[in-house]
Write a protein that holds these residues in place. Sequence first.
Motif, mmCIF file in Angstrom:
data_model
loop_
_atom_site.group_PDB
_atom_site.id
_atom_site.type_symbol
_atom_site.label_atom_id
_atom_site.label_comp_id
_atom_site.label_asym_id
_atom_site.label_seq_id
_atom_site.Cartn_x
_atom_site.Cartn_y
_atom_site.Cartn_z
ATOM 1 N N PHE A 131 -9.463 -6.806 7.134
ATOM 2 C CA PHE A 131 -7.968 -6.364 7.492
ATOM 3 C C PHE A 131 -7.007 -7.492 6.679
ATOM 4 N N GLU A 132 -7.516 -8.502 6.850
ATOM 5 C CA GLU A 132 -6.691 -9.672 6.048
ATOM 6 C C GLU A 132 -6.726 -9.353 4.637
ATOM 7 N N SER A 133 -7.589 -9.011 4.113
ATOM 8 C CA SER A 133 -7.559 -8.367 2.467
ATOM 9 C C SER A 133 -6.628 -7.398 2.451
ATOM 10 N N SER A 134 -6.781 -6.334 3.377
ATOM 11 C CA SER A 134 -5.906 -5.271 3.071
ATOM 12 C C SER A 134 -4.513 -5.531 3.351
ATOM 13 N N LEU A 135 -4.065 -6.521 4.223
ATOM 14 C CA LEU A 135 -2.686 -6.920 4.357
ATOM 15 C C LEU A 135 -2.146 -7.476 3.039
ATOM 16 N N ARG A 136 -2.959 -8.543 2.494
ATOM 17 C CA ARG A 136 -2.485 -9.146 1.396
ATOM 18 C C ARG A 136 -2.470 -8.149 0.125
ATOM 19 N N TYR A 137 -3.356 -7.128 0.119
ATOM 20 C CA TYR A 137 -2.881 -6.129 -0.839
ATOM 21 C C TYR A 137 -1.916 -5.261 -0.468
ATOM 22 N N LEU A 138 -1.630 -4.870 0.695
ATOM 23 C CA LEU A 138 -0.577 -4.167 1.123
ATOM 24 C C LEU A 138 0.838 -4.903 0.685
ATOM 25 N N PHE A 139 0.757 -6.188 0.949
ATOM 26 C CA PHE A 139 2.052 -6.837 0.407
ATOM 27 C C PHE A 139 2.348 -6.838 -0.830
ATOM 28 N N MET A 140 1.156 -7.156 -1.793
ATOM 29 C CA MET A 140 1.500 -7.147 -3.198
ATOM 30 C C MET A 140 1.789 -5.812 -3.771
ATOM 31 N N GLY A 141 1.197 -4.744 -3.094
ATOM 32 C CA GLY A 141 1.162 -3.338 -3.538
ATOM 33 C C GLY A 141 2.526 -2.999 -3.315
ATOM 34 N N ALA A 142 3.150 -3.183 -1.909
ATOM 35 C CA ALA A 142 4.261 -3.058 -1.584
ATOM 36 C C ALA A 142 5.509 -3.499 -2.502
ATOM 37 N N LEU A 143 5.175 -4.692 -3.076
ATOM 38 C CA LEU A 143 6.009 -5.491 -3.791
ATOM 39 C C LEU A 143 6.211 -4.826 -5.241
ATOM 40 N N SER A 144 4.845 -4.468 -5.562
ATOM 41 C CA SER A 144 5.053 -3.757 -7.178
ATOM 42 C C SER A 144 5.667 -2.247 -6.955
ATOM 43 N N SER A 145 5.235 -1.782 -5.782
ATOM 44 C CA SER A 145 5.791 -0.312 -5.770
ATOM 45 C C SER A 145 7.609 -0.502 -5.765
ATOM 46 N N LEU A 146 7.836 -1.468 -5.282
ATOM 47 C CA LEU A 146 9.398 -1.607 -5.131
ATOM 48 C C LEU A 146 9.820 -2.022 -6.253
ATOM 49 N N ALA A 147 9.321 -3.035 -7.069
ATOM 50 C CA ALA A 147 9.585 -2.934 -8.182
ATOM 51 C C ALA A 147 9.743 -1.688 -9.324
ATOM 52 N N ILE A 148 8.757 -0.994 -9.312
ATOM 53 C CA ILE A 148 8.685 0.226 -10.010
ATOM 54 C C ILE A 148 9.772 1.231 -9.386
ATOM 55 N N LEU A 149 9.838 1.151 -8.197
ATOM 56 C CA LEU A 149 10.879 2.122 -7.525
ATOM 57 C C LEU A 149 12.401 1.684 -8.333
ATOM 58 N N LEU A 150 12.588 0.507 -8.250
ATOM 59 C CA LEU A 150 13.930 -0.050 -8.746
ATOM 60 C C LEU A 150 14.103 0.429 -10.280
ATOM 61 N N GLY A 151 12.847 0.170 -10.994
ATOM 62 C CA GLY A 151 12.824 0.504 -12.374
ATOM 63 C C GLY A 151 13.344 1.998 -12.499
ATOM 64 N N VAL A 152 12.694 2.828 -11.720
ATOM 65 C CA VAL A 152 12.715 4.139 -11.611
ATOM 66 C C VAL A 152 14.332 4.452 -11.463
ATOM 67 N N VAL A 153 14.838 4.059 -10.366
ATOM 68 C CA VAL A 153 16.427 4.269 -10.017
ATOM 69 C C VAL A 153 17.184 3.924 -11.266
ATOM 70 N N LEU A 154 17.012 2.882 -11.708
ATOM 71 C CA LEU A 154 17.927 2.416 -12.889
ATOM 72 C C LEU A 154 17.750 3.264 -13.984
ATOM 73 N N LEU A 155 16.437 3.813 -14.256
ATOM 74 C CA LEU A 155 16.289 4.786 -15.360
ATOM 75 C C LEU A 155 17.140 6.056 -14.936
#
Lengths: 491, 491
Positions: free
Chosen positions: A162-186
Amino acid sequence: MEPRSSGLVVLVLVCPLAAAVLLQLFGRLDRRLCMPTALAACLASLSLTGVLAGNVARGMPWVYHPGNWGGLGIELKMDLLALLFCLLIAGLASLVLVYSYRFIPHELAPRETSYYTVFLFLVSGLLGLSIAGDLLTFWIFMEVMALSAYVLIAIIDVPHAFESSLRYLFMGALSSLAILLGVVLLYGAAGTLNMAGVLGVVRAGANGQATLALALCSVGFCVKGAQVPVHFWLPGAHSAAVTPISAMHSGLVAKLGFYGFARFIFFVFGTTAAVGVLKMTSVLQWIGALSILYGGIMAILEDDLKLMLAYSTISHIGFMLLGISLLSPAGLTGALFHLLDDGLAKACLFLCAGIFIYRDGTRSIQQLKGIALRTPLTAAAFTLAAFSLVGIPPTSGFVAKWYLVLGTLQARRPFFAAVMIIGAMLAAVYAFRVVFYMFFAPERSGALQMDDVPPAMLAPAAILGAGTWVLGIAAIWILPHIQRFVASLVS
Amino acid sequence: METNSVIPLIAVFLPWLAVAAIAFLPKEEQRLKKIVHVAVSVAAFGLVVSLLPRALDGQAFNFKLFSITDNLRIALRVDTLGYYFGLLISFMWMLATIYSLRYVDHKEDRYYGFLLLVLSFSLGAAFAENMITYFIFYELMTFGSYPLIVHEETAEARQAALKYLVYAIFGGSVLLFALIAHFYWGQNLSFNGAGVLSAASISRAALITIFVAYLVGFGVKASIMPLHGWVPDAHPAAPAPASALLSGVILKLGAFGIIRVVFNVFGVALFKQLNLDLVLAIVASVTIILASIFALTQDNLKRRLAYSSIGQVSYILLGLGLLSQDAALGGVMHIAHHALMKGCLFFCAGIIIIETGKRNISDMEGIGFRLPVTMLCFSVAALAMMGIPPSAGFVTKWLLGVGSLQAREGFFIIVLMISSLLNAAYFLPIIYTAFFKGEKQPLGWRGETSKAMLWPTCVAAFLVVFAGIYITMPGLPYSLVKIVVRAFVGG
């Protein structure tokens, strides 16, 4: 050549999605039906992809425009890059499903239905993002995949997971957010979501918005591909998951980091922008090189078999990233081929690790000493894949390494050739160490006996292990297509 | 003259029959299996011999397997040089397989399986048409030899085999780099021709990089100092017939690779023009002298023989470095001559171990009385190693000496003389200990040891003398090597 339109493209992705819905609705009626349904869906996707393969290999991509989205440019597109990834996804998923049939009741009995449902969502996410022809579809399916991936890690009932999944979720969400921002800018800059459309605009003149988007997407994909220094979520997540899921993660999900770069560098930003602005490709080369070495060294130090394989994944994604960021034809060929061969090899190794866990309940490499006497076929499959991981001829790993190193010379960066060769040597140390323990450790006792594990688990591992060698031979038929495709990307 | 022939291909893959026999015959049929093993090794030798008349005419035999691209293909081409080496390989293997019948008494399936697989790989390397084919067979041979070295499974053997593996992986990695650099700059990996690289299109630095990488890569197998570390450990650890093949053939595969690099990749003219010949000659001389000095200090017989092999393989490289007509002749002929001498010596060492259990020279007082025929053979081979006429060893030393004068590099005669003196210093005490130390006993002619071990030893000893008298007889090394030297060096 002109792309041709076909509804089959969308069917590739609808099959697993529909099966997931079906399982969610009716899966609880009879749990024994879950696996066959999921398998049928994956095989259907696989054969549909196979039907589409002929034309794609000849250089004619398939497209499909769902709905009536007008100027947004929503599109599904099956080109060679997508085709390779789709074949790998559907093929690996089918084998992992067969493997799960006996493994999952052993570890996850009460949640079997959920497991297969989410598994299918994961597969459809992967398929969707690979055939996406526009940024929005790409991002949405990437999220479908990512959310399923979090769930599949947390599904097992241990606190650590569960703990590993949370860490993964956190990092995953951040990276998805970064990519989404990139997509929006494009989208803001280009006024269309279609990748080809964006490419045209960025080529015409890269401005500040595109530069920022490029930076954001790069960070995002580095996290997704677990490259140094944002790799830390991966070892925990991969080793905590139930083993079939580790195989999926290592073979496919983490490869998204590479796939995203391949898509975005060549189809969204274009190589000129990627090289010129921010010197992104040179940064990527160093990130790849660091990851190769870091992953290799950590894998050597690790005693937990699954953690070792997780670190090895970091190292091998580093190979691909380095290969692609060299922007040389051979390097790109090698990286694309490595996507296939490392997918097979890593999945095989994880499935073998799962067999050891199933049978002996151990994940420690030290405790595998002499296990070849008790599970000779599993040990043999592991060895076949280990050879490919190291890149010994005539395995597929050798073919990939050949083109990757050739690519460094083509790009006139012989230093990175040395890095790759050292990376392969590190792989030899950590992979052969296990083989050495299994076959030749002194702690062997008793007579040779055949593996007493279910054939449904043994067969997928054996097929994948043999597959790494077959692919090495079959490379002579596959490579010309990849090379032609690569030639259209870089001159 | 070029002909297409399938015989080399059959010879390469014939040994797989033995593996099939192991896999499919029931466990109890040990006797039948052994018959198959011997039959296979004899048949492989017979097949190679059947090509002899045409090979003596200077014909080359082609067989293309498949091609990846136009200049990257897997193919066999038996030119005279390859034929010469293949003849030696199959002959030595036949002797060693027969010898093993009595020597190897546990884990026979594994032993014979890998023994004959390594035969297949070694023949494949000898018959390779180009460097990538050579490399593939060479690497397979490397890993296939591991179980032969670890066979006894003592702690010592395990350590030695591990060391072997570490060295082999290092060498293999450097070799891969050499190969890729060669392919990148030269675009042609073929052995068909006298030099495919040219100074016109490739920079000097690149050429030297390629050569040094090849020298280091092959140097691990050819045991050039300081890359020789695995040799003195692996030889005593392996069973005697495997040691004989290690020294006789497997070390030579490294030297053979360097010969291919000099003759076929660089070509003699370019090689000289770059002054690489002097580099090779100096490296070889240093190895010759140091190895002989180290050999003096060893009490373990097989270890002493191993150091002797390190020095002797460098004779081949010395001949290549001097590169006058006679020096090249002597160097290339030394491959076979040394294989016969060292094969005979290791066979003798094996008989001593089996019959008396003694491994250290200091324990071997009076052993000549207990094992008269064996020690007679040993003495013949040891005297030949020192270069006493009439013997195979004398012929090659003579040619090397004359060759160094031809090359106007008389300095290297001193190296040869010192080496001969040192050879005498470490071989004569063994003979002395065996026959003149300890109590005199009646000679034990009868029941000395089993025929399967004694006959191969006697045949090798006989050939050592025979090849020193009937030097020019067709089929013996001179007849073939002179064609090679005429083609590549001239004269």
